[in-house]
Write a protein that holds these residues in place. Structure first.
Motif, PDB file in Angstrom:
ATOM      1  N   ILE A  29       0.873  -1.166   0.000  1.00  0.00           N
ATOM      2  CA  ILE A  29       0.000   0.000   0.000  1.00  0.00           C
ATOM      3  C   ILE A  29       0.907   1.211   0.000  1.00  0.00           C
ATOM      4  O   ILE A  29       1.720   1.410   0.902  1.00  0.00           O
ATOM      5  N   HIS A  30       0.756   2.001  -1.029  1.00  0.00           N
ATOM      6  CA  HIS A  30       1.672   3.114  -1.275  1.00  0.00           C
ATOM      7  C   HIS A  30       0.924   4.437  -1.130  1.00  0.00           C
ATOM      8  O   HIS A  30      -0.195   4.588  -1.627  1.00  0.00           O
ATOM      9  N   ALA A  31       1.543   5.382  -0.434  1.00  0.00           N
ATOM     10  CA  ALA A  31       0.971   6.719  -0.322  1.00  0.00           C
ATOM     11  C   ALA A  31       1.379   7.510  -1.564  1.00  0.00           C
ATOM     12  O   ALA A  31       2.543   7.883  -1.719  1.00  0.00           O
ATOM     13  N   THR A  32       0.427   7.729  -2.463  1.00  0.00           N
ATOM     14  CA  THR A  32       0.678   8.436  -3.718  1.00  0.00           C
ATOM     15  C   THR A  32       0.196   9.871  -3.589  1.00  0.00           C
ATOM     16  O   THR A  32      -0.946  10.106  -3.170  1.00  0.00           O
ATOM     17  N   ARG A  33       1.049  10.821  -3.927  1.00  0.00           N
ATOM     18  CA  ARG A  33       0.653  12.221  -3.770  1.00  0.00           C
ATOM     19  C   ARG A  33      -0.561  12.534  -4.645  1.00  0.00           C
ATOM     20  O   ARG A  33      -0.620  12.172  -5.809  1.00  0.00           O
ATOM     21  N   TYR A  34      -1.532  13.187  -4.051  1.00  0.00           N
ATOM     22  CA  TYR A  34      -2.788  13.519  -4.730  1.00  0.00           C
ATOM     23  C   TYR A  34      -2.538  14.546  -5.821  1.00  0.00           C
ATOM     24  O   TYR A  34      -1.921  15.596  -5.590  1.00  0.00           O
ATOM     25  N   LEU A  38      -5.561  14.111 -11.958  1.00  0.00           N
ATOM     26  CA  LEU A  38      -5.631  12.657 -12.134  1.00  0.00           C
ATOM     27  C   LEU A  38      -6.575  11.988 -11.144  1.00  0.00           C
ATOM     28  O   LEU A  38      -7.152  10.940 -11.434  1.00  0.00           O
ATOM     29  N   HIS A  39      -6.727  12.579  -9.965  1.00  0.00           N
ATOM     30  CA  HIS A  39      -7.405  11.904  -8.858  1.00  0.00           C
ATOM     31  C   HIS A  39      -8.641  12.643  -8.346  1.00  0.00           C
ATOM     32  O   HIS A  39      -9.060  12.414  -7.227  1.00  0.00           O
ATOM     33  N   GLU A  40      -9.200  13.534  -9.167  1.00  0.00           N
ATOM     34  CA  GLU A  40     -10.323  14.352  -8.705  1.00  0.00           C
ATOM     35  C   GLU A  40     -11.450  13.526  -8.118  1.00  0.00           C
ATOM     36  O   GLU A  40     -12.016  13.859  -7.070  1.00  0.00           O
ATOM     37  N   LYS A  41     -11.789  12.415  -8.746  1.00  0.00           N
ATOM     38  CA  LYS A  41     -12.912  11.619  -8.249  1.00  0.00           C
ATOM     39  C   LYS A  41     -12.584  10.855  -6.973  1.00  0.00           C
ATOM     40  O   LYS A  41     -13.467  10.245  -6.365  1.00  0.00           O
ATOM     41  N   TYR A  42     -11.307  10.890  -6.571  1.00  0.00           N
ATOM     42  CA  TYR A  42     -10.904  10.215  -5.331  1.00  0.00           C
ATOM     43  C   TYR A  42     -10.606  11.204  -4.203  1.00  0.00           C
ATOM     44  O   TYR A  42     -10.053  10.818  -3.182  1.00  0.00           O
ATOM     45  N   LYS A  43     -10.975  12.459  -4.375  1.00  0.00           N
ATOM     46  CA  LYS A  43     -10.620  13.470  -3.376  1.00  0.00           C
ATOM     47  C   LYS A  43     -11.241  13.174  -2.016  1.00  0.00           C
ATOM     48  O   LYS A  43     -10.666  13.528  -0.980  1.00  0.00           O
ATOM     49  N   ASP A  44     -12.397  12.501  -2.001  1.00  0.00           N
ATOM     50  CA  ASP A  44     -13.048  12.213  -0.717  1.00  0.00           C
ATOM     51  C   ASP A  44     -12.316  11.145   0.094  1.00  0.00           C
ATOM     52  O   ASP A  44     -12.584  10.992   1.286  1.00  0.00           O
ATOM     53  N   TYR A  55      -2.465  12.960   0.019  1.00  0.00           N
ATOM     54  CA  TYR A  55      -2.144  11.699  -0.637  1.00  0.00           C
ATOM     55  C   TYR A  55      -3.397  10.846  -0.795  1.00  0.00           C
ATOM     56  O   TYR A  55      -4.418  11.083  -0.138  1.00  0.00           O
ATOM     57  N   ILE A  56      -3.305   9.837  -1.655  1.00  0.00           N
ATOM     58  CA  ILE A  56      -4.304   8.775  -1.725  1.00  0.00           C
ATOM     59  C   ILE A  56      -3.579   7.443  -1.570  1.00  0.00           C
ATOM     60  O   ILE A  56      -2.368   7.344  -1.827  1.00  0.00           O
ATOM     61  N   SER A  57      -4.303   6.418  -1.146  1.00  0.00           N
ATOM     62  CA  SER A  57      -3.720   5.087  -0.977  1.00  0.00           C
ATOM     63  C   SER A  57      -3.850   4.291  -2.269  1.00  0.00           C
ATOM     64  O   SER A  57      -4.934   4.219  -2.849  1.00  0.00           O
ATOM     65  N   THR A  58      -2.747   3.714  -2.717  1.00  0.00           N
ATOM     66  CA  THR A  58      -2.764   2.874  -3.906  1.00  0.00           C
ATOM     67  C   THR A  58      -2.089   1.547  -3.594  1.00  0.00           C
ATOM     68  O   THR A  58      -1.277   1.456  -2.675  1.00  0.00           O
ATOM     69  N   PHE A  59      -2.460   0.525  -4.354  1.00  0.00           N
ATOM     70  CA  PHE A  59      -1.761  -0.758  -4.246  1.00  0.00           C
ATOM     71  C   PHE A  59      -0.745  -0.812  -5.375  1.00  0.00           C
ATOM     72  O   PHE A  59      -1.096  -0.807  -6.549  1.00  0.00           O
ATOM     73  N   LYS A  60       0.516  -0.818  -5.007  1.00  0.00           N
ATOM     74  CA  LYS A  60       1.603  -0.801  -5.977  1.00  0.00           C
ATOM     75  C   LYS A  60       2.131  -2.214  -6.158  1.00  0.00           C
ATOM     76  O   LYS A  60       2.746  -2.779  -5.250  1.00  0.00           O
ATOM     77  N   HIS A 110      -5.914  -0.588  -8.198  1.00  0.00           N
ATOM     78  CA  HIS A 110      -4.860   0.419  -8.074  1.00  0.00           C
ATOM     79  C   HIS A 110      -5.185   1.410  -6.948  1.00  0.00           C
ATOM     80  O   HIS A 110      -4.410   1.566  -6.013  1.00  0.00           O
ATOM     81  N   ILE A 111      -6.335   2.055  -7.034  1.00  0.00           N
ATOM     82  CA  ILE A 111      -6.748   2.999  -5.994  1.00  0.00           C
ATOM     83  C   ILE A 111      -7.489   2.243  -4.896  1.00  0.00           C
ATOM     84  O   ILE A 111      -8.371   1.431  -5.169  1.00  0.00           O
ATOM     85  N   LEU A 112      -7.132   2.505  -3.644  1.00  0.00           N
ATOM     86  CA  LEU A 112      -7.765   1.836  -2.510  1.00  0.00           C
ATOM     87  C   LEU A 112      -8.505   2.846  -1.644  1.00  0.00           C
ATOM     88  O   LEU A 112      -7.972   3.903  -1.317  1.00  0.00           O
ATOM     89  N   ASP A 113      -9.725   2.508  -1.281  1.00  0.00           N
ATOM     90  CA  ASP A 113     -10.483   3.309  -0.320  1.00  0.00           C
ATOM     91  C   ASP A 113     -10.365   2.616   1.028  1.00  0.00           C
ATOM     92  O   ASP A 113     -11.043   1.635   1.300  1.00  0.00           O
ATOM     93  N   LEU A 114      -9.492   3.138   1.871  1.00  0.00           N
ATOM     94  CA  LEU A 114      -9.265   2.529   3.178  1.00  0.00           C
ATOM     95  C   LEU A 114     -10.043   3.231   4.282  1.00  0.00           C
ATOM     96  O   LEU A 114      -9.911   2.869   5.451  1.00  0.00           O
ATOM     97  N   SER A 115     -10.865   4.207   3.912  1.00  0.00           N
ATOM     98  CA  SER A 115     -11.561   4.999   4.926  1.00  0.00           C
ATOM     99  C   SER A 115     -12.562   4.176   5.726  1.00  0.00           C
ATOM    100  O   SER A 115     -12.884   4.515   6.861  1.00  0.00           O
TER     101      SER A 115
END
Length: 196
Positions: A29-34, A38-44, A55-60, A110-115
């Motif tokens: 799980i990688h902290a990818t800078r927001y 590229l990541h507008e729909k993942y801002k929440d 940052y957002i969480s991604t699986f690398k 790729h993108i993970l919602d860990l909230s």
């Protein structure tokens, strides 16, 4: 809580390699800078890290499924960044990198919602396989800090690389870092989850 590395790799070979070919995708799980473009729909599901950045969480994926391993196999994961809150009294110099396998039938996300998950509770399909531990007490110096521009709190960080190689069927790990312009190498431990 101990500082966690945001990058690293690999697994416990006797369980997770079949005929020297990997059975799953392995990664972190990688902290990818927001990036808003590229990541507008993942801002929440973005979060603020120790350095004050968003940052957002991604699986690398670091080792894809069906990778063939042999005695010459080696991988070097570059520029793993470790962040530390120097006010954390529990930090003893040890970092822990959590190496995961993707066991779902679909391609690894790729993108993970860990909230929606508790600390280190993983989404379905991801399983922690091993931990890699190294002591960075000589590298991370709490006396040398930067300032979090959002909170005003100090933090310190270090850039390291993880090296993995095979000797027979035994996985080896080391860490690399640069000190005064000279590359240094130190040990790292690989701990199967079944032995934790």
């Amino acid at each position: 809580k101990k500082a966690a590395a945001d990058g690293a790799v690999i697994w416990y070979l006797t369980e997770l390699v079949e005929g020297r070919a990997t059975r799953f995708d392995y990664g972190i799980i990688h902290a990818t800078r927001y990036n808003p473009s590229l990541h507008e729909k993942y801002k929440d599901i973005s979060f603020i890290n120790t350095d004050g950045g968003k940052y957002i969480s991604t699986f690398k994926v670091l080792i894809p499924k069906d990778t063939i391993l042999n005695a010459q196999w080696k991988i070097l994961v570059h520029k793993t960044r470790v962040l530390l809150d120097p006010s954390d009294p529990s930090f003893d110099g040890e970092i822990v990198a959590h190496i995961l396998s993707w066991r779902g039938k679909s391609p690894a996300p790729h993108i993970l919602d860990l909230s929606q998950f508790q600390s280190w509770e993983l989404p379905p399909g991801l399983e922690e396989t091993i931990q890699i531990r190294a002591n960075l007490g000589a590298i991370l110096n709490p006396a040398k800090t930067s300032l979090n521009q959002t909170t005003g709190k100090p933090y310190c960080d270090a850039n390291i690389s993880y090296e993995f190689s095979l000797k027979g069927m035994k996985l080896r790990a080391r860490i690399h870092w640069t000190e005064k312009g000279v590359e240094q190498v130190g040990p790292a431990s690989i701990i199967p989850i079944t032995k934790l």
